[in-house]
Design an enzyme around this catalytic site. Structure first.
Site, PDB file in Angstrom:
ATOM      1  N   GLN A  78       0.829  -1.203  -0.114  1.00  0.00           N
ATOM      2  CA  GLN A  78      -0.125   0.096  -0.110  1.00  0.00           C
ATOM      3  C   GLN A  78       0.911   1.358   0.084  1.00  0.00           C
ATOM      4  O   GLN A  78       0.696   2.251  -0.816  1.00  0.00           O
ATOM      5  CB  GLN A  78      -0.954  -0.002   1.153  1.00  0.00           C
TER       6      GLN A  78
ATOM      7  N   ASP B  43      10.072  -6.442  -4.257  1.00  0.00           N
ATOM      8  CA  ASP B  43       9.203  -7.129  -3.265  1.00  0.00           C
ATOM      9  C   ASP B  43       9.640  -8.928  -3.464  1.00  0.00           C
ATOM     10  O   ASP B  43      10.412  -9.111  -3.959  1.00  0.00           O
ATOM     11  CB  ASP B  43       7.742  -7.001  -3.534  1.00  0.00           C
TER      12      ASP B  43
ATOM     13  N   ARG C  21      -0.129  -3.132  10.703  1.00  0.00           N
ATOM     14  CA  ARG C  21      -0.946  -3.662  11.921  1.00  0.00           C
ATOM     15  C   ARG C  21      -2.334  -3.819  11.550  1.00  0.00           C
ATOM     16  O   ARG C  21      -2.655  -3.540  10.714  1.00  0.00           O
ATOM     17  CB  ARG C  21      -0.999  -2.139  12.836  1.00  0.00           C
TER      18      ARG C  21
ATOM     19  N   ARG D  16       2.279  -0.753  17.373  1.00  0.00           N
ATOM     20  CA  ARG D  16       3.354  -1.026  16.251  1.00  0.00           C
ATOM     21  C   ARG D  16       4.533  -2.170  16.881  1.00  0.00           C
ATOM     22  O   ARG D  16       4.912  -2.767  16.194  1.00  0.00           O
ATOM     23  CB  ARG D  16       3.968   0.489  16.103  1.00  0.00           C
TER      24      ARG D  16
ATOM     25  N   ASN E 177       8.783  -8.257  11.630  1.00  0.00           N
ATOM     26  CA  ASN E 177       9.471  -7.255  10.665  1.00  0.00           C
ATOM     27  C   ASN E 177      11.010  -7.315  10.729  1.00  0.00           C
ATOM     28  O   ASN E 177      11.741  -6.922   9.686  1.00  0.00           O
ATOM     29  CB  ASN E 177       8.769  -5.916  11.137  1.00  0.00           C
TER      30      ASN E 177
ATOM     31  N   HIS F 167       7.994   6.957  17.211  1.00  0.00           N
ATOM     32  CA  HIS F 167       6.962   6.782  16.570  1.00  0.00           C
ATOM     33  C   HIS F 167       5.808   6.007  17.128  1.00  0.00           C
ATOM     34  O   HIS F 167       5.443   4.963  16.731  1.00  0.00           O
ATOM     35  CB  HIS F 167       7.109   6.414  14.955  1.00  0.00           C
TER      36      HIS F 167
HETATM   37  N1  APR Z   1      11.546  -7.782   0.667  1.00  0.00           N
HETATM   38  C1  APR Z   1      10.721  -7.076  -0.062  1.00  0.00           C
HETATM   39  N2  APR Z   1       9.407  -6.868   0.343  1.00  0.00           N
HETATM   40  C2  APR Z   1       8.890  -7.485   1.292  1.00  0.00           C
HETATM   41  C3  APR Z   1       9.505  -8.298   2.077  1.00  0.00           C
HETATM   42  C4  APR Z   1      11.023  -8.495   1.839  1.00  0.00           C
HETATM   43  N3  APR Z   1      11.583  -9.519   2.449  1.00  0.00           N
HETATM   44  N4  APR Z   1       8.640  -8.924   3.106  1.00  0.00           N
HETATM   45  C5  APR Z   1       7.439  -8.512   2.725  1.00  0.00           C
HETATM   46  N5  APR Z   1       7.348  -7.464   1.847  1.00  0.00           N
HETATM   47  C6  APR Z   1       6.591  -6.716   1.308  1.00  0.00           C
HETATM   48  C7  APR Z   1       5.130  -7.404   1.218  1.00  0.00           C
HETATM   49  O1  APR Z   1       4.892  -8.478   0.278  1.00  0.00           O
HETATM   50  C8  APR Z   1       4.058  -6.318   0.933  1.00  0.00           C
HETATM   51  O2  APR Z   1       4.110  -6.133  -0.368  1.00  0.00           O
HETATM   52  O3  APR Z   1       6.235  -5.545   1.983  1.00  0.00           O
HETATM   53  C9  APR Z   1       4.809  -4.956   1.278  1.00  0.00           C
HETATM   54  C10 APR Z   1       4.178  -4.453   2.698  1.00  0.00           C
HETATM   55  O4  APR Z   1       3.039  -3.751   2.125  1.00  0.00           O
HETATM   56  P1  APR Z   1       1.606  -3.748   2.841  1.00  0.00           P
HETATM   57  O5  APR Z   1       1.527  -5.029   3.586  1.00  0.00           O
HETATM   58  O6  APR Z   1       0.544  -3.088   2.003  1.00  0.00           O
HETATM   59  O7  APR Z   1       2.029  -2.837   4.150  1.00  0.00           O
HETATM   60  P2  APR Z   1       2.154  -1.255   4.141  1.00  0.00           P
HETATM   61  O8  APR Z   1       0.553  -0.754   4.336  1.00  0.00           O
HETATM   62  O9  APR Z   1       2.657  -0.843   2.735  1.00  0.00           O
HETATM   63  O10 APR Z   1       2.958  -0.990   5.311  1.00  0.00           O
HETATM   64  C11 APR Z   1       4.308  -1.508   5.264  1.00  0.00           C
HETATM   65  O11 APR Z   1       4.985   0.523   6.838  1.00  0.00           O
HETATM   66  O12 APR Z   1       3.929   1.912   7.993  1.00  0.00           O
HETATM   67  C12 APR Z   1       4.454   0.751   8.306  1.00  0.00           C
HETATM   68  O13 APR Z   1       3.260  -0.662   9.866  1.00  0.00           O
HETATM   69  C13 APR Z   1       3.690  -0.431   8.408  1.00  0.00           C
HETATM   70  O14 APR Z   1       5.457  -2.128   8.809  1.00  0.00           O
HETATM   71  C14 APR Z   1       4.491  -1.572   7.706  1.00  0.00           C
HETATM   72  C15 APR Z   1       4.864  -0.948   6.530  1.00  0.00           C
END
Ligand code: APR
Length: 311
Positions: free
Chosen positions: A13, A34, A85, A91, A98, A178
């Site tokens: 997102q 990703d 979350r 968080r 993470n 944060h």
């Molecule tokens: N390498 C690259 N991308 C990854 C990995 C990795 N090892 N592991 C997970 N991802 C990708 C997921 O596949 C996903 O597309 O990270 C992306 C996270 O996207 P969302 O689930 O949509 O989360 P988002 O709302 O973008 O938030 C991401 O930012 O604000 C913080 O708390 C939030 O920790 C979260 C992060």
């Protein structure tokens, strides 16, 4: 002059919106990295964004891949890799999952983009940016966390909503971690240079401060499945732009402190000058006793989460 390269690690997102805003600002070519499972999604997003460009003529290239080498030679890396979350979570609840992801990401960035200015967004932010710094071995000015820019934007938004005046004329600063213990500095909040204490009654101001502290959670609750993404993306792009265009903007960022504000060896939200040298300076200024106590309380929380990383 060749185009700059912006690498987004995590194309979910926030990642998708980072790509959109970076393209609209023509900051440079954009690559989205990703995991293999998400390759179709990021390739699709990249193509969709490519097709948005003709209307306004944004001449940047956007590409997605699960091959980590796609980030090679990036000038800026923005990390959102991780999970967001769900309602009822802090968080800090994201730490275990993470942290594993940040370890993987730090390796990739070290290998493929060792010169990049790195902006971490993944939560719990203050611990994730610390983990990235330790694991990558990058110099402190090359690593920063996005938190204060967003928290301050939320503070500005609520003051603009309360007064009805332009959000453009509202200035605010939020220091500290944060999390819910962040420190919105009401003393320094102003509209058109006029202190907010002259414009908003004390109890309303206190309610606004409380709303700022829990603003992320308010959105998590409304979504029911995920956290905020538009404002976080815009906040990180402001930081990236200041670096790429050497604007030397003063933005509250999670920067590595070595004595500033009495913080030593931790990333925490402090006013930071972002220019072509990365985090070029932390601007220290005198806090009141009450503000100092609040900053110490937030620092204790950050220390606790950082300790849990074991780094
Ligand atoms: N390498 C690259 N991308 C990854 C990995 C990795 N090892 N592991 C997970 N991802 C990708 C997921 O596949 C996903 O597309 O990270 C992306 C996270 O996207 P969302 O689930 O949509 O989360 P988002 O709302 O973008 O938030 C991401 O930012 O604000 C913080 O708390 C939030 O920790 C979260 C992060």
């Amino acid at each position: 002059m060749s185009r700059k390269k912006i690498a987004l690690i995590g194309g979910g997102q926030i990642g998708g919106n980072l790509a959109l805003i970076a393209a609209q600002k023509e900051l440079g070519d954009i690559v989205i990295s990703d995991i293999p499972k998400a390759e179709g999604m990021i390739k699709g997003k990249a193509l969709d964004l490519m097709q948005l460009r003709p209307h306004d003529g944004y001449d940047v290239n956007i590409e997605g891949s699960s091959d980590p080498a796609i980030i090679s030679g990036a000038d800026v890396v923005i990390i959102t890799a991780g999970v967001p979350r769900k309602p009822g979570m802090d968080r800090e609840d994201l730490l275990g999952i993470n942290l594993k992801i940040i370890k993987d990401v730090a390796n990739n960035v070290k290998t493929h983009a060792p010169e990049a200015f790195v902006i971490v967004i993944s939560n719990p932010l203050d611990a994730m940016v610390y983990a990235f710094y330790k694991l990558s071995g990058f110099p402190k000015n090359q690593v920063v966390g996005m938190a204060g820019a967003l928290d301050s934007a939320r503070f500005r938004t609520f003051i603009a909503m309360e007064t009805g005046f332009s959000v453009q004329d509202v200035t605010c600063m939020v220091l500290g971690g944060h999390g819910d213990s962040m420190v919105p500095l009401t003393r320094l909040a102003a509209v058109g240079g006029i202190p907010v204490s002259e414009l908003i009654p004390e109890e309303r101001l206190n309610a606004i401060v409380e709303r700022v502290r829990f603003a992320g959670g308010e959105i998590v609750k409304l979504f029911g499945n995920g956290s905020a993404y538009y404002a976080p993306a815009q906040s990180a792009i402001e930081m990236a732009e200041s670096y790429l265009r050497d604007k030397k903007r003063v933005i509250p960022c999670a920067s590595y402190c070595e004595g500033e504000f009495g913080v030593d060896g931790y990333f925490i939200g402090v006013p930071s000058v972002i220019g072509s040298g990365g985090v070029e300076r932390i601007l220290e200024f005198t806090l009141t006793e009450e503000e100092k106590a609040e900053l110490n309380a937030t620092l204790e929380k950050v220390k606790k989460t950082v300790a849990e990383t074991g780094l």
